[in-house]
Motif scaffolding. Structure first.
Motif, short mmCIF file in Angstrom:
data_model
loop_
_atom_site.label_atom_id
_atom_site.label_comp_id
_atom_site.label_asym_id
_atom_site.label_seq_id
_atom_site.Cartn_x
_atom_site.Cartn_y
_atom_site.Cartn_z
N ASP A 167 -36.78 -7.70 -29.41
CA ASP A 167 -37.06 -8.18 -28.06
C ASP A 167 -36.63 -9.63 -27.84
OD1 ASP A 167 -38.25 -5.70 -27.55
OD2 ASP A 167 -40.24 -6.39 -28.17
N HIS A 168 -35.95 -10.22 -28.83
CA HIS A 168 -35.69 -11.66 -28.78
C HIS A 168 -34.86 -12.08 -27.57
CE1 HIS A 168 -31.40 -11.99 -30.09
NE2 HIS A 168 -31.63 -10.77 -30.52
N ALA A 169 -33.88 -11.29 -27.19
CA ALA A 169 -33.02 -11.69 -26.07
C ALA A 169 -33.83 -11.89 -24.80
CB ALA A 169 -31.92 -10.66 -25.86
N GLN A 170 -34.81 -11.02 -24.59
CA GLN A 170 -35.61 -11.12 -23.38
C GLN A 170 -36.53 -12.33 -23.40
OE1 GLN A 170 -35.77 -8.93 -20.26
NE2 GLN A 170 -36.30 -11.08 -20.05
N PHE A 171 -37.25 -12.55 -24.52
CA PHE A 171 -38.16 -13.70 -24.51
C PHE A 171 -37.41 -15.03 -24.58
CE2 PHE A 171 -38.72 -12.81 -29.22
CZ PHE A 171 -38.28 -14.02 -29.71
N GLU A 172 -36.21 -15.04 -25.16
CA GLU A 172 -35.40 -16.26 -25.15
C GLU A 172 -34.96 -16.60 -23.73
OE1 GLU A 172 -32.33 -15.42 -27.95
OE2 GLU A 172 -33.68 -15.54 -29.68
N GLU A 173 -34.67 -15.58 -22.94
CA GLU A 173 -34.28 -15.80 -21.54
C GLU A 173 -35.45 -16.37 -20.75
OE1 GLU A 173 -33.13 -13.05 -17.67
OE2 GLU A 173 -32.50 -12.38 -19.66
N TRP A 174 -36.64 -15.79 -20.91
CA TRP A 174 -37.83 -16.33 -20.23
C TRP A 174 -38.10 -17.76 -20.67
CZ3 TRP A 174 -40.59 -11.28 -21.96
CH2 TRP A 174 -40.29 -10.25 -21.06
N SER A 175 -37.97 -18.01 -21.96
CA SER A 175 -38.23 -19.34 -22.51
C SER A 175 -37.29 -20.36 -21.91
CB SER A 175 -38.09 -19.30 -24.03
OG SER A 175 -38.19 -20.59 -24.59
N ALA A 176 -36.01 -20.01 -21.77
CA ALA A 176 -35.03 -20.95 -21.22
C ALA A 176 -35.39 -21.36 -19.80
CB ALA A 176 -33.63 -20.32 -21.26
N VAL A 177 -35.88 -20.41 -19.01
CA VAL A 177 -36.30 -20.73 -17.64
C VAL A 177 -37.50 -21.67 -17.67
CG1 VAL A 177 -37.26 -19.79 -15.50
CG2 VAL A 177 -35.41 -18.57 -16.68
N MET A 178 -38.46 -21.40 -18.54
CA MET A 178 -39.67 -22.21 -18.61
C MET A 178 -39.40 -23.63 -19.08
SD MET A 178 -41.96 -19.17 -20.29
CE MET A 178 -43.20 -20.25 -20.98
N SER A 290 -37.90 -33.62 -27.78
CA SER A 290 -38.99 -33.38 -26.83
C SER A 290 -39.52 -34.72 -26.34
CB SER A 290 -40.11 -32.57 -27.48
OG SER A 290 -41.12 -32.25 -26.55
N ASP A 291 -38.69 -35.41 -25.59
CA ASP A 291 -38.92 -36.81 -25.24
C ASP A 291 -40.23 -37.04 -24.52
OD1 ASP A 291 -38.60 -39.50 -24.64
OD2 ASP A 291 -37.13 -39.17 -23.07
N ASP A 393 -30.97 -31.09 -18.31
CA ASP A 393 -31.85 -30.51 -17.30
C ASP A 393 -33.06 -29.81 -17.91
OD1 ASP A 393 -30.42 -28.52 -18.52
OD2 ASP A 393 -29.91 -27.43 -16.69
N ALA A 394 -33.25 -29.94 -19.21
CA ALA A 394 -34.29 -29.17 -19.89
C ALA A 394 -35.38 -30.07 -20.47
CB ALA A 394 -33.68 -28.32 -21.00
N MET A 395 -36.54 -29.47 -20.67
CA MET A 395 -37.66 -30.19 -21.27
C MET A 395 -37.36 -30.55 -22.72
SD MET A 395 -40.72 -31.20 -20.39
CE MET A 395 -42.29 -31.69 -21.08
N VAL A 396 -36.60 -29.68 -23.39
CA VAL A 396 -36.20 -29.91 -24.78
C VAL A 396 -34.69 -30.10 -24.80
CG1 VAL A 396 -36.12 -28.95 -27.10
CG2 VAL A 396 -38.13 -28.56 -25.67
N TYR A 397 -34.24 -31.26 -25.30
CA TYR A 397 -32.81 -31.60 -25.30
C TYR A 397 -32.07 -30.75 -26.32
CZ TYR A 397 -28.68 -34.63 -25.37
OH TYR A 397 -27.40 -35.13 -25.29
N GLY A 398 -30.83 -30.45 -26.00
CA GLY A 398 -30.00 -29.67 -26.90
C GLY A 398 -28.60 -29.54 -26.36
N VAL A 399 -27.87 -28.58 -26.91
CA VAL A 399 -26.51 -28.28 -26.46
C VAL A 399 -26.47 -26.78 -26.16
CG1 VAL A 399 -25.67 -27.97 -28.84
CG2 VAL A 399 -24.06 -28.53 -27.02
N TYR A 400 -25.83 -26.42 -25.05
CA TYR A 400 -25.82 -25.02 -24.65
C TYR A 400 -24.96 -24.14 -25.57
CZ TYR A 400 -28.35 -25.97 -20.34
OH TYR A 400 -29.32 -26.31 -19.43
N GLU A 401 -23.79 -24.61 -25.92
CA GLU A 401 -22.93 -23.90 -26.85
C GLU A 401 -22.34 -24.91 -27.83
OE1 GLU A 401 -21.67 -23.77 -23.49
OE2 GLU A 401 -22.92 -22.06 -22.85
N LEU A 402 -22.09 -24.45 -29.05
CA LEU A 402 -21.46 -25.32 -30.05
C LEU A 402 -20.36 -24.52 -30.75
CD1 LEU A 402 -21.51 -28.11 -31.37
CD2 LEU A 402 -23.07 -27.19 -33.10
N PRO A 403 -19.15 -24.52 -30.20
CA PRO A 403 -18.05 -23.78 -30.81
C PRO A 403 -17.63 -24.43 -32.14
CG PRO A 403 -17.58 -24.33 -28.51
CD PRO A 403 -18.74 -25.16 -28.94
N VAL A 404 -17.61 -23.64 -33.20
CA VAL A 404 -17.19 -24.15 -34.52
C VAL A 404 -16.22 -23.16 -35.15
CG1 VAL A 404 -19.31 -25.46 -34.93
CG2 VAL A 404 -19.15 -23.08 -35.70
#
Length: 406
Positions: A167-178, A290-291, A393-404
Motif C-alpha cells: 500500500d506504500h504508493a497510496q500512503f506516500e501520495e497522501w503524505s506528500a500532500v500533507m 524539518s526547519d 514548498d514542503a514542510m520537510v526539505y528535500g529533492v523531488y528527483e535525483l537522477p544518477v
C-alpha cells in the motif's frame, strides 16, 4: 527589553533557500541583528515569532511555558487547515503537552531504544542491499529517490508498524500532500481523512488479531495503561508512518547529493568507514530538513533574548538557523564530516518532543550511505545540479528527483 508591539518589520515566512546547500540568507542576518523577530506567515497572513540562534531555539524548545498544541489560538500554522478539521482534529504526539504526551511517549520509547534499533540493523542492511541489487539489475540512469531513498525507509517503517508495504504508493501520495505548504485546504483535509480511514481499518484489525509489530504492541500495552482510545492509536500510527519515512527519505537523497557534490568529503568516508556516524551527524546538521517543524505557542509571557513574547503568541524556533549558528558551528555553511561539534545539532529537535525515531533514522542513513558508495563506487549525477527541483514548498526539505548513473 522589547515587547511584541514594538516591532514594525514583519518579513514573510517561510523564506526560500537561494542555494540548495545553505539556509535562507535572511537567517544569518536575523541571528546577527534580530535573533527574535516578528514575521508574517505566508499561509494565512498571521504573525509569529522567529527564533534563530542556537541558544534561544534550545531555550524555547526546553521551556514548559510553551505549548505544542496546534488547537490553541495563536499557534503558527503553516498549512491551510480547514477550520472544521482543526476543531475536531485529534492531537498527535508531537502536538500534545504533558501529561498526555508523557504517557503516550513512555509507551513508545521501548520501541526505539538503541538496543532495539541495533537488533533491526541486519534487516535494514538486507533491505538496502535488495534495493541496490534492483538498481544494478536495471542499470543507470535511475531516479535515486524512487529507487532507494523513498523505498528503504518506507519498507522499514512498514515492517516496524505492521503496515502492508504493497500500500506504500497510496500512503506516500497522501503524505506528500500533507507535507506541502501550498496544498489547498480541501486537498489537505482529504489526504488526512483518507490516510486516517486506511489506518482506522488497520488498527481495528490489529485490535482483533494482534501481530508482532509496534501498533499491536501499543494496543496491548494500552489495554493495561489506558492512555489512549482507538482514535488516538490511529493518530499515533499516522505520525509514525508519515514521520518514519518522509524525513529519512529526504535525508537519504540530500545526503547522497551533498557527498557527490563534495568529492573530498566522500573520499574521506570511503577511506575510513568509521567516519560514517560523524558524516551522518554533519549531514543532518547541514540540511536541517524539518526547519520549522517544532512550532509552539506561548502559554504565558516569556522572555527570549531580551524580547518578551506574550501569552498566546506563536513561535517558530528555526533549527536550520540554529544549526548554522556561527557561535556553535564555525564556518557553518561548509560541509565538514570531521566536525566534532556536529552531534550537538538540533535537527531532531530538543526537549520532551525530541524525535523519538532519531536512533532509527541514524542507522538507516549510515547503512544506506555506506552500502551505496561501497557497492556503486562510480555513482554520479545524471543531471546538472541546477536542473534539480528542490522542495522549497514542503514542510520537510528535500529533492523531488535525483537522477544518477554509474
Amino acid at each position: 527589553m522589547t515587547h511584541s508591539a514594538d516591532r514594525a518589520r514583519h518579513p514573510a515566512f517561510p523564506m526560500k533557500r537561494t542555494c540548495p546547500f545553505s539556509p535562507p540568507e535572511e537567517y544569518a542576518k536575523l541571528r546577527a541583528s534580530e535573533p527574535v523577530s516578528r514575521a508574517t506567515l505566508k499561509v494565512n497572513g498571521k504573525p509569529a515569532w522567529l527564533v534563530t540562534t542556537y541558544e534561544h531555539v534550545k531555550q524555547v524548545l526546553g521551556d514548559s511555558r510553551v505549548s505544542s498544541n496546534l488547537k490553541l489560538p495563536g499557534y503558527p500554522h503553516q498549512f491551510h487547515i480547514p477550520e472544521e478539521m482543526l476543531r475536531s482534529v485529534r492531537l498527535m504526539l508531537l502536538s500534545m503537552d504533558p501529561p498526555d504526551h508523557t504517557a503516550q511517549r513512555r509507551m513508545l520509547i521501548p520501541e526505539f531504544t538503541a538496543r532495539r534499533i541495533k537488533a533491526l540493523r541486519p534487516r535494514i542492511q538486507e533491505i538496502v542491499d535488495e534495493r541496490i541489487d534492483a538498481m544494478l539489475a536495471a542499470g543507470g540512469p535511475v531516479d535515486l529517490v524512487t529507487a532507494l531513498a523513498l523505498s528503504v525507509p518506507s519498507l522499514v517503517i512498514c515492517e516496524l508498524l505492521g503496515v502492508p508495504y504493497e500500500d506504500h504508493a497510496q500512503f506516500e501520495e497522501w503524505s506528500a500532500v500533507m507535507m506541502n505548504h501550498d496544498a489547498a485546504p480541501e486537498e489537505y483535509g482529504a489526504a488526512v481523512q483518507a490516510l486516517d480511514g486506511y489506518l482506522d481499518a488497520l488498527v481495528t484489525s490489529k485490535e482483533e488479531r494482534p501481530g508482532d509489530d509496534l501498533i499491536s504492541r501499543f494496543i496491548e500495552k494500552n489495554r493495561v495503561e489506558q492512555v489512549a482510545d482507538h482514535t488516538d492509536v490511529v493518530t499515533m500510527a499516522r505520525l509514525m508512518l508519515v514521520g518514519g519515512h518522509e524525513t529519512t527519505a529526504n535525508m537519504i537523497a540530500l545526503g547522497v547529493l551533498a557527498l557527490l557534490e563534495h568529492p573530498g568529503q566522500l573520499d574521506a568516508v570511503r577511506a575510513d568507514p568509521d567516519l560514517l556516524p560523524r558524516a551522518v551527524e554533519e549531514l543532518l546538521r547541514f540540511f536541517s530538513i524539518s526547519d520549522s517543524g517544532a512550532a509552539r505557542v506561548a502559554l504565558e509571557d516569556i522572555e527570549v533574548g531580551g524580547t518578551v513574547i506574550r501569552a498566546g503568541e506563536g513561535i517558530l524556533p528555526l533549527n536550520n538557523s540554529a544549526n548554522h549558528d556561527e557561535s556553535v558551528f564555525p564556518d557553518p555553511d561548509t560541509l565538514n564530516i570531521h566536525r566534532e561539534e556536529a552531534r550537538s545539532h538540533l535537527a531532531f529537535g530538543y526537549g520532551i518532543h525530541q524525535c523519538i525515531g532519531a536512533n532509527l533514522a541514524r542507522v538507516e542513513l549510515e547503512v544506506v550511505y555506506g552500502t551505496l558508495f561501497r557497492r556503486i563506487p562510480g555513482l554520479r549525477l545524471a543531471a546538472p545540479l541546477e536542473e534539480l527541483r528542490f522542495k522549497d514548498d514542503a514542510m520537510v526539505y528535500g529533492v523531488y528527483e535525483l537522477p544518477v548513473t554509474w
